[in-house]
Design an enzyme around this catalytic site. Structure first.
Site, PDB file in Angstrom:
ATOM      1  CD  GLU A   1       1.613  11.926 -12.509  1.00  0.00           C
ATOM      2  OE1 GLU A   1       0.776  12.715 -12.828  1.00  0.00           O
ATOM      3  OE2 GLU A   1       1.490  11.059 -11.527  1.00  0.00           O
TER       4      GLU A   1
ATOM      5  CG  ASP B   1      -1.412   4.284  -9.544  1.00  0.00           C
ATOM      6  OD1 ASP B   1      -0.552   3.844  -8.815  1.00  0.00           O
ATOM      7  OD2 ASP B   1      -2.207   5.106  -9.411  1.00  0.00           O
TER       8      ASP B   1
END
Ligand code: DGY
Length: 420
Positions: A385, A161
Protein backbone atom coordinates in the site's frame (compact mmCIF):
# COMPACT_ATOMS: atom_id res chain seq x y z
CA UNK A 1 14.90 -8.50 -7.58
CA UNK A 2 12.26 -9.87 -9.96
CA UNK A 3 12.45 -9.32 -13.75
CA UNK A 4 10.22 -6.47 -14.97
CA UNK A 5 8.08 -8.81 -17.07
CA UNK A 6 7.26 -10.90 -14.03
CA UNK A 7 6.29 -7.76 -12.11
CA UNK A 8 4.03 -6.65 -14.97
CA UNK A 9 2.31 -10.03 -14.83
CA UNK A 10 2.05 -9.88 -11.04
CA UNK A 11 0.51 -6.41 -11.22
CA UNK A 12 -2.16 -7.59 -13.65
CA UNK A 13 -2.83 -10.66 -11.48
CA UNK A 14 -3.29 -8.45 -8.39
CA UNK A 15 -5.78 -6.26 -10.23
CA UNK A 16 -7.68 -9.31 -11.49
CA UNK A 17 -7.56 -10.84 -8.00
CA UNK A 18 -9.07 -7.71 -6.40
CA UNK A 19 -11.66 -7.34 -9.18
CA UNK A 20 -15.14 -7.89 -7.78
CA UNK A 21 -16.76 -7.73 -11.24
CA UNK A 22 -17.38 -4.08 -12.06
CA UNK A 23 -15.31 -2.58 -9.29
CA UNK A 24 -11.93 -3.35 -7.76
CA UNK A 25 -11.39 -3.41 -4.02
CA UNK A 26 -8.12 -1.81 -2.85
CA UNK A 27 -7.04 -5.06 -1.14
CA UNK A 28 -8.71 -8.06 0.47
CA UNK A 29 -9.43 -7.79 4.20
CA UNK A 30 -8.40 -4.22 5.03
CA UNK A 31 -10.55 -2.51 2.35
CA UNK A 32 -13.32 -4.82 1.14
CA UNK A 33 -15.48 -2.30 -0.81
CA UNK A 34 -15.15 0.22 -3.64
CA UNK A 35 -13.09 3.27 -2.71
CA UNK A 36 -13.35 6.37 -4.87
CA UNK A 37 -9.81 7.36 -5.82
CA UNK A 38 -8.52 3.80 -5.52
CA UNK A 39 -11.04 2.90 -8.19
CA UNK A 40 -10.00 5.73 -10.49
CA UNK A 41 -6.37 4.59 -10.18
CA UNK A 42 -7.54 1.05 -10.94
CA UNK A 43 -9.12 2.35 -14.15
CA UNK A 44 -5.80 4.02 -15.05
CA UNK A 45 -4.06 0.66 -14.59
CA UNK A 46 -6.71 -1.43 -16.36
CA UNK A 47 -6.43 0.87 -19.37
CA UNK A 48 -2.95 -0.59 -20.04
CA UNK A 49 -4.34 -4.06 -20.73
CA UNK A 50 -8.16 -3.94 -20.79
CA UNK A 51 -9.67 -0.61 -21.86
CA UNK A 52 -13.22 -1.95 -21.66
CA UNK A 53 -12.68 -2.94 -18.01
CA UNK A 54 -11.22 0.52 -17.30
CA UNK A 55 -14.44 2.21 -18.47
CA UNK A 56 -16.56 -0.18 -16.41
CA UNK A 57 -14.56 0.70 -13.27
CA UNK A 58 -15.37 4.40 -13.68
CA UNK A 59 -18.99 3.69 -14.59
CA UNK A 60 -19.47 1.62 -11.44
CA UNK A 61 -17.89 4.39 -9.37
CA UNK A 62 -20.31 6.94 -10.78
CA UNK A 63 -23.25 4.61 -10.07
CA UNK A 64 -22.83 5.60 -6.39
CA UNK A 65 -23.27 9.30 -7.15
CA UNK A 66 -25.68 11.16 -4.88
CA UNK A 67 -28.50 13.33 -6.20
CA UNK A 68 -26.57 16.44 -5.19
CA UNK A 69 -23.65 15.36 -7.41
CA UNK A 70 -21.33 14.07 -4.66
CA UNK A 71 -19.44 10.87 -5.46
CA UNK A 72 -18.85 9.14 -2.12
CA UNK A 73 -15.51 7.91 -0.91
CA UNK A 74 -16.78 4.38 -0.20
CA UNK A 75 -19.56 2.44 -1.94
CA UNK A 76 -20.60 -0.58 0.12
CA UNK A 77 -21.76 -2.76 -2.79
CA UNK A 78 -21.90 -5.95 -0.74
CA UNK A 79 -22.11 -6.62 2.97
CA UNK A 80 -18.82 -7.44 4.70
CA UNK A 81 -18.09 -7.38 8.41
CA UNK A 82 -14.35 -6.88 8.01
CA UNK A 83 -14.37 -3.08 7.90
CA UNK A 84 -15.14 -0.31 10.34
CA UNK A 85 -16.96 2.09 10.02
CA UNK A 86 -19.61 0.32 7.92
CA UNK A 87 -22.89 1.63 6.45
CA UNK A 88 -24.71 1.88 9.83
CA UNK A 89 -22.11 4.25 11.28
CA UNK A 90 -22.34 6.45 8.20
CA UNK A 91 -26.17 6.46 8.16
CA UNK A 92 -26.22 7.94 4.67
CA UNK A 93 -29.40 6.16 3.46
CA UNK A 94 -28.24 5.50 -0.09
CA UNK A 95 -28.79 2.47 -2.26
CA UNK A 96 -26.20 0.91 -2.50
CA UNK A 97 -25.07 2.20 0.92
CA UNK A 98 -22.23 4.70 0.87
CA UNK A 99 -20.15 6.88 3.14
CA UNK A 100 -21.18 10.56 3.50
CA UNK A 101 -18.02 12.29 2.19
CA UNK A 102 -16.09 12.35 -1.07
CA UNK A 103 -12.43 11.82 -2.03
CA UNK A 104 -9.85 13.43 -4.36
CA UNK A 105 -11.39 13.62 -7.86
CA UNK A 106 -8.74 11.98 -10.02
CA UNK A 107 -11.49 10.27 -12.08
CA UNK A 108 -11.85 12.95 -14.80
CA UNK A 109 -8.09 12.96 -15.38
CA UNK A 110 -7.95 9.20 -15.81
CA UNK A 111 -11.15 9.16 -17.89
CA UNK A 112 -9.40 11.51 -20.30
CA UNK A 113 -6.29 9.29 -20.31
CA UNK A 114 -8.42 6.22 -21.08
CA UNK A 115 -10.36 8.08 -23.77
CA UNK A 116 -7.15 9.18 -25.46
CA UNK A 117 -5.92 5.59 -25.73
CA UNK A 118 -8.86 4.69 -28.00
CA UNK A 119 -10.89 7.84 -28.76
CA UNK A 120 -13.33 6.35 -31.25
CA UNK A 121 -14.44 3.46 -29.05
CA UNK A 122 -14.31 5.71 -25.99
CA UNK A 123 -16.52 8.48 -27.38
CA UNK A 124 -19.92 7.13 -26.18
CA UNK A 125 -18.46 6.08 -22.81
CA UNK A 126 -16.94 9.52 -22.28
CA UNK A 127 -20.13 11.25 -23.45
CA UNK A 128 -22.12 9.30 -20.84
CA UNK A 129 -19.63 9.96 -18.03
CA UNK A 130 -19.14 13.65 -18.79
CA UNK A 131 -22.38 15.02 -17.22
CA UNK A 132 -21.76 12.93 -14.09
CA UNK A 133 -18.20 14.20 -13.70
CA UNK A 134 -19.43 17.74 -14.35
CA UNK A 135 -22.09 17.38 -11.62
CA UNK A 136 -19.49 16.07 -9.18
CA UNK A 137 -17.10 18.94 -9.88
CA UNK A 138 -20.03 21.37 -9.53
CA UNK A 139 -20.74 19.83 -6.11
CA UNK A 140 -17.19 20.72 -5.07
CA UNK A 141 -17.82 24.33 -6.10
CA UNK A 142 -21.15 24.49 -4.32
CA UNK A 143 -20.07 22.81 -1.10
CA UNK A 144 -16.28 22.65 -0.79
CA UNK A 145 -15.22 26.00 -2.18
CA UNK A 146 -13.82 28.61 0.21
CA UNK A 147 -12.48 31.51 -1.82
CA UNK A 148 -11.19 29.21 -4.55
CA UNK A 149 -9.52 26.89 -2.00
CA UNK A 150 -11.06 23.43 -1.87
CA UNK A 151 -11.83 22.22 1.63
CA UNK A 152 -12.35 18.83 3.22
CA UNK A 153 -14.94 18.17 5.93
CA UNK A 154 -13.15 15.07 7.19
CA UNK A 155 -9.48 14.01 6.94
CA UNK A 156 -10.72 10.85 5.17
CA UNK A 157 -12.07 13.08 2.42
CA UNK A 158 -8.51 14.18 1.60
CA UNK A 159 -7.43 10.54 1.27
CA UNK A 160 -4.53 11.44 3.63
CA UNK A 161 -6.19 10.46 6.86
CA UNK A 162 -3.59 11.25 9.51
CA UNK A 163 -1.38 13.75 7.68
CA UNK A 164 0.23 16.36 9.97
CA UNK A 165 -1.68 18.89 7.84
CA UNK A 166 -4.72 18.23 10.03
CA UNK A 167 -3.09 18.19 13.47
CA UNK A 168 -4.18 21.66 14.52
CA UNK A 169 -7.77 21.24 13.28
CA UNK A 170 -8.04 17.72 14.70
CA UNK A 171 -6.96 19.07 18.09
CA UNK A 172 -10.22 21.05 18.17
CA UNK A 173 -12.52 18.08 17.49
CA UNK A 174 -14.64 17.23 20.54
CA UNK A 175 -14.58 13.46 21.19
CA UNK A 176 -16.69 13.48 24.35
CA UNK A 177 -19.68 11.79 22.63
CA UNK A 178 -17.84 9.12 20.66
CA UNK A 179 -18.33 6.18 23.01
CA UNK A 180 -16.79 2.78 22.38
CA UNK A 181 -16.27 1.03 19.05
CA UNK A 182 -13.98 -1.61 17.62
CA UNK A 183 -11.52 -0.81 14.88
CA UNK A 184 -10.80 -3.53 12.33
CA UNK A 185 -7.86 -1.97 10.51
CA UNK A 186 -5.34 -2.76 13.24
CA UNK A 187 -6.23 -6.45 13.08
CA UNK A 188 -5.15 -6.45 9.41
CA UNK A 189 -2.11 -4.16 9.64
CA UNK A 190 0.58 -3.45 12.26
CA UNK A 191 -0.88 -0.60 14.38
CA UNK A 192 2.30 1.48 14.13
CA UNK A 193 1.63 1.79 10.39
CA UNK A 194 -1.90 3.08 10.98
CA UNK A 195 -3.51 6.22 12.52
CA UNK A 196 -3.49 6.41 16.32
CA UNK A 197 -6.41 5.62 18.68
CA UNK A 198 -6.90 9.35 19.29
CA UNK A 199 -7.04 9.97 15.52
CA UNK A 200 -9.78 7.34 15.26
CA UNK A 201 -11.83 8.91 18.06
CA UNK A 202 -11.69 12.19 16.18
CA UNK A 203 -12.47 10.54 12.84
CA UNK A 204 -15.55 8.96 14.40
CA UNK A 205 -16.63 12.19 16.12
CA UNK A 206 -16.72 13.89 12.69
CA UNK A 207 -18.62 10.94 11.15
CA UNK A 208 -21.22 11.07 13.94
CA UNK A 209 -21.60 14.85 13.52
CA UNK A 210 -22.30 14.34 9.80
CA UNK A 211 -24.75 11.53 10.48
CA UNK A 212 -26.58 13.62 13.10
CA UNK A 213 -27.26 16.43 10.61
CA UNK A 214 -28.20 13.97 7.83
CA UNK A 215 -25.05 14.93 5.90
CA UNK A 216 -26.55 18.37 5.32
CA UNK A 217 -23.87 20.30 3.44
CA UNK A 218 -24.99 23.77 4.58
CA UNK A 219 -24.97 22.70 8.20
CA UNK A 220 -21.57 21.03 7.96
CA UNK A 221 -20.13 24.11 6.22
CA UNK A 222 -21.51 26.39 8.92
CA UNK A 223 -20.73 24.38 12.02
CA UNK A 224 -19.18 20.98 11.23
CA UNK A 225 -16.25 20.01 13.49
CA UNK A 226 -13.66 20.06 10.71
CA UNK A 227 -13.25 22.28 7.65
CA UNK A 228 -9.75 22.61 6.25
CA UNK A 229 -8.53 23.75 2.82
CA UNK A 230 -6.39 20.99 1.38
CA UNK A 231 -3.55 21.55 -1.10
CA UNK A 232 -4.02 17.97 -2.35
CA UNK A 233 -7.74 18.33 -3.02
CA UNK A 234 -7.25 21.80 -4.48
CA UNK A 235 -4.50 20.83 -6.95
CA UNK A 236 -6.19 17.55 -7.91
CA UNK A 237 -9.53 19.23 -8.65
CA UNK A 238 -7.80 22.04 -10.56
CA UNK A 239 -6.03 19.47 -12.72
CA UNK A 240 -9.25 17.47 -13.12
CA UNK A 241 -11.07 20.60 -14.27
CA UNK A 242 -8.43 21.16 -16.94
CA UNK A 243 -8.98 17.59 -18.14
CA UNK A 244 -12.76 18.02 -17.97
CA UNK A 245 -12.38 21.17 -20.08
CA UNK A 246 -10.47 19.19 -22.72
CA UNK A 247 -13.24 16.58 -22.68
CA UNK A 248 -15.91 19.29 -23.02
CA UNK A 249 -14.07 20.62 -26.06
CA UNK A 250 -13.74 17.14 -27.59
CA UNK A 251 -17.45 16.47 -27.03
CA UNK A 252 -18.60 19.92 -28.23
CA UNK A 253 -20.02 20.79 -24.78
CA UNK A 254 -20.28 24.26 -23.28
CA UNK A 255 -17.01 25.21 -21.53
CA UNK A 256 -17.86 28.48 -19.74
CA UNK A 257 -18.66 26.99 -16.33
CA UNK A 258 -15.47 24.91 -16.23
CA UNK A 259 -13.33 27.83 -17.38
CA UNK A 260 -14.76 29.88 -14.52
CA UNK A 261 -13.88 27.16 -12.01
CA UNK A 262 -10.30 27.01 -13.27
CA UNK A 263 -9.85 30.78 -12.95
CA UNK A 264 -11.28 30.78 -9.42
CA UNK A 265 -9.10 27.86 -8.37
CA UNK A 266 -5.91 29.35 -9.77
CA UNK A 267 -6.48 32.32 -7.47
CA UNK A 268 -7.49 30.02 -4.61
CA UNK A 269 -4.39 27.80 -4.62
CA UNK A 270 -2.18 30.91 -4.40
CA UNK A 271 -3.82 31.54 -0.99
CA UNK A 272 -2.49 28.16 0.20
CA UNK A 273 1.11 29.35 -0.08
CA UNK A 274 2.48 29.58 3.45
CA UNK A 275 5.54 31.86 3.43
CA UNK A 276 6.60 30.57 6.83
CA UNK A 277 7.29 27.09 5.53
CA UNK A 278 7.94 28.17 1.92
CA UNK A 279 5.35 25.79 0.55
CA UNK A 280 1.69 25.08 -0.18
CA UNK A 281 0.00 24.22 3.09
CA UNK A 282 -3.35 23.21 4.58
CA UNK A 283 -5.44 26.11 5.89
CA UNK A 284 -7.97 25.75 8.70
CA UNK A 285 -11.12 27.71 7.78
CA UNK A 286 -12.35 27.67 11.38
CA UNK A 287 -9.24 29.25 12.95
CA UNK A 288 -7.53 30.96 10.00
CA UNK A 289 -4.31 29.06 10.75
CA UNK A 290 -2.05 27.21 8.37
CA UNK A 291 -1.23 23.60 9.25
CA UNK A 292 2.52 24.35 9.10
CA UNK A 293 3.02 21.10 7.21
CA UNK A 294 5.09 20.44 4.10
CA UNK A 295 3.50 17.30 2.69
CA UNK A 296 3.80 15.41 -0.59
CA UNK A 297 0.65 17.07 -1.94
CA UNK A 298 2.33 20.47 -1.48
CA UNK A 299 4.16 19.39 -4.64
CA UNK A 300 1.13 18.79 -6.85
CA UNK A 301 1.40 22.34 -8.26
CA UNK A 302 3.00 21.02 -11.47
CA UNK A 303 0.28 18.38 -11.80
CA UNK A 304 -2.20 21.28 -11.71
CA UNK A 305 -0.21 23.03 -14.46
CA UNK A 306 1.35 25.71 -12.23
CA UNK A 307 5.05 26.52 -12.09
CA UNK A 308 6.75 27.37 -8.81
CA UNK A 309 10.53 27.66 -8.58
CA UNK A 310 10.61 27.80 -4.77
CA UNK A 311 8.64 24.56 -4.60
CA UNK A 312 11.14 22.97 -6.97
CA UNK A 313 14.02 23.79 -4.62
CA UNK A 314 12.12 22.35 -1.63
CA UNK A 315 11.19 19.29 -3.67
CA UNK A 316 14.90 18.67 -4.30
CA UNK A 317 15.80 19.10 -0.63
CA UNK A 318 13.16 16.63 0.56
CA UNK A 319 13.87 14.08 -2.18
CA UNK A 320 17.57 14.15 -1.18
CA UNK A 321 16.73 13.55 2.47
CA UNK A 322 15.38 10.03 1.89
CA UNK A 323 16.57 7.03 -0.11
CA UNK A 324 13.28 6.49 -1.95
CA UNK A 325 11.25 9.56 -2.95
CA UNK A 326 8.83 10.97 -2.18
CA UNK A 327 7.92 11.04 1.53
CA UNK A 328 4.39 12.08 2.45
CA UNK A 329 5.80 14.45 5.07
CA UNK A 330 9.02 16.46 5.32
CA UNK A 331 11.68 14.26 7.04
CA UNK A 332 13.16 17.43 8.61
CA UNK A 333 9.95 17.86 10.63
CA UNK A 334 9.70 16.41 14.16
CA UNK A 335 6.29 15.03 13.12
CA UNK A 336 7.81 12.76 10.44
CA UNK A 337 7.26 9.01 11.07
CA UNK A 338 8.71 6.73 8.41
CA UNK A 339 6.10 3.96 8.79
CA UNK A 340 2.94 5.73 9.96
CA UNK A 341 0.56 6.00 7.02
CA UNK A 342 0.44 9.64 5.81
CA UNK A 343 3.05 11.00 8.26
CA UNK A 344 6.11 9.95 6.30
CA UNK A 345 5.79 6.91 4.02
CA UNK A 346 6.23 7.07 0.26
CA UNK A 347 3.02 6.41 -1.67
CA UNK A 348 3.19 5.23 -5.29
CA UNK A 349 0.00 7.02 -6.24
CA UNK A 350 1.14 10.45 -5.05
CA UNK A 351 4.55 9.86 -6.63
CA UNK A 352 2.71 9.18 -9.88
CA UNK A 353 0.73 12.43 -9.75
CA UNK A 354 3.82 14.46 -8.81
CA UNK A 355 5.83 12.69 -11.52
CA UNK A 356 3.22 13.31 -14.22
CA UNK A 357 3.21 17.00 -13.26
CA UNK A 358 7.01 17.32 -13.22
CA UNK A 359 7.26 15.60 -16.61
CA UNK A 360 4.58 17.77 -18.20
CA UNK A 361 6.13 20.99 -16.86
CA UNK A 362 9.55 20.09 -18.27
CA UNK A 363 11.29 18.91 -15.08
CA UNK A 364 12.19 15.67 -16.73
CA UNK A 365 15.18 14.69 -14.59
CA UNK A 366 13.17 15.00 -11.35
CA UNK A 367 10.24 13.14 -12.93
CA UNK A 368 12.45 10.29 -14.10
CA UNK A 369 14.20 9.99 -10.71
CA UNK A 370 10.84 9.79 -8.96
CA UNK A 371 9.64 7.14 -11.40
CA UNK A 372 12.83 5.13 -10.88
CA UNK A 373 12.55 5.42 -7.09
CA UNK A 374 8.94 4.23 -7.20
CA UNK A 375 9.87 1.33 -9.47
CA UNK A 376 12.74 0.45 -7.11
CA UNK A 377 10.37 0.37 -4.13
CA UNK A 378 8.08 -2.05 -5.94
CA UNK A 379 10.96 -4.18 -7.23
CA UNK A 380 12.35 -4.41 -3.68
CA UNK A 381 9.17 -4.76 -1.62
CA UNK A 382 6.28 -5.72 -3.91
CA UNK A 383 2.91 -4.09 -4.41
CA UNK A 384 2.48 -2.73 -0.89
CA UNK A 385 0.00 0.00 0.00
CA UNK A 386 2.90 2.36 0.88
CA UNK A 387 6.60 2.16 1.77
CA UNK A 388 9.11 3.37 4.33
CA UNK A 389 10.98 6.05 2.30
CA UNK A 390 14.22 5.57 4.22
CA UNK A 391 14.81 1.83 3.80
CA UNK A 392 12.15 0.91 1.21
CA UNK A 393 10.41 -1.69 3.35
CA UNK A 394 6.72 -2.41 2.66
CA UNK A 395 3.95 -0.96 4.83
CA UNK A 396 0.16 -1.19 5.16
CA UNK A 397 -1.87 -3.67 3.12
CA UNK A 398 -0.28 -5.87 0.48
CA UNK A 399 -1.31 -6.92 -3.05
CA UNK A 400 -2.64 -3.41 -3.37
CA UNK A 401 -4.67 -2.42 -6.42
CA UNK A 402 -3.41 1.13 -6.80
CA UNK A 403 0.26 0.20 -6.47
CA UNK A 404 -0.24 -2.46 -9.17
CA UNK A 405 -2.12 0.10 -11.30
CA UNK A 406 0.54 2.80 -11.15
CA UNK A 407 3.25 0.22 -11.83
CA UNK A 408 1.47 -0.70 -15.06
CA UNK A 409 0.50 2.82 -16.11
CA UNK A 410 3.51 4.85 -14.96
CA UNK A 411 6.35 3.22 -13.00
CA UNK A 412 7.22 0.06 -14.93
CA UNK A 413 10.45 0.51 -16.93
CA UNK A 414 8.81 -1.19 -19.91
CA UNK A 415 6.52 1.81 -20.29
CA UNK A 416 9.01 4.67 -20.18
CA UNK A 417 9.15 5.07 -23.95
CA UNK A 418 5.52 6.20 -23.76
CA UNK A 419 6.36 9.06 -21.38
CA UNK A 420 4.05 9.84 -18.48
C1 DGY B 1 -9.53 3.85 6.13
O1 DGY B 1 -10.48 3.26 6.60
O2 DGY B 1 -8.36 3.67 6.45
C2 DGY B 1 -9.73 4.77 5.02
O3 DGY B 1 -8.60 5.49 4.70
C3 DGY B 1 -10.93 5.62 5.17
O4 DGY B 1 -11.29 5.88 3.86
Amino acid sequence: MKPVRTLNEQARAIMRGNDQGGYTMPTHGLYPYQWNWDSAFAAFGFATFDVERAWVELETLMSGQWENGMVPHIIFHEASDGYFPGPDEWGAFQNPPTSGISQPPVAATFARAIFERAPEAGQPRMAALFPKLLAWHRWFFEHRNENGMIVVNHPWESGRDNAPDWDEAMGNVDISNVGTYTRNDTSHVDPHMRPSALDYDRFMAIVYAGRTCGWDEAEMAASGPFRVADPGMSFILLRANKDLLAMAQALGEDTAEITGWIAAQEKGVARLWNPEIGGYDAFNIRTGNFGGSMSSTSFLCWYAGLENSEALVEFGRIAEAVTYGFPSHDPASPRFEAYRYWRGPSWGIVNTLIGIGLQEMGHKAQAEKLRQDTAALIEKSGFAEYFNPCDGSPAGGDKFTWTAAIWLAWASPTLTSKGS
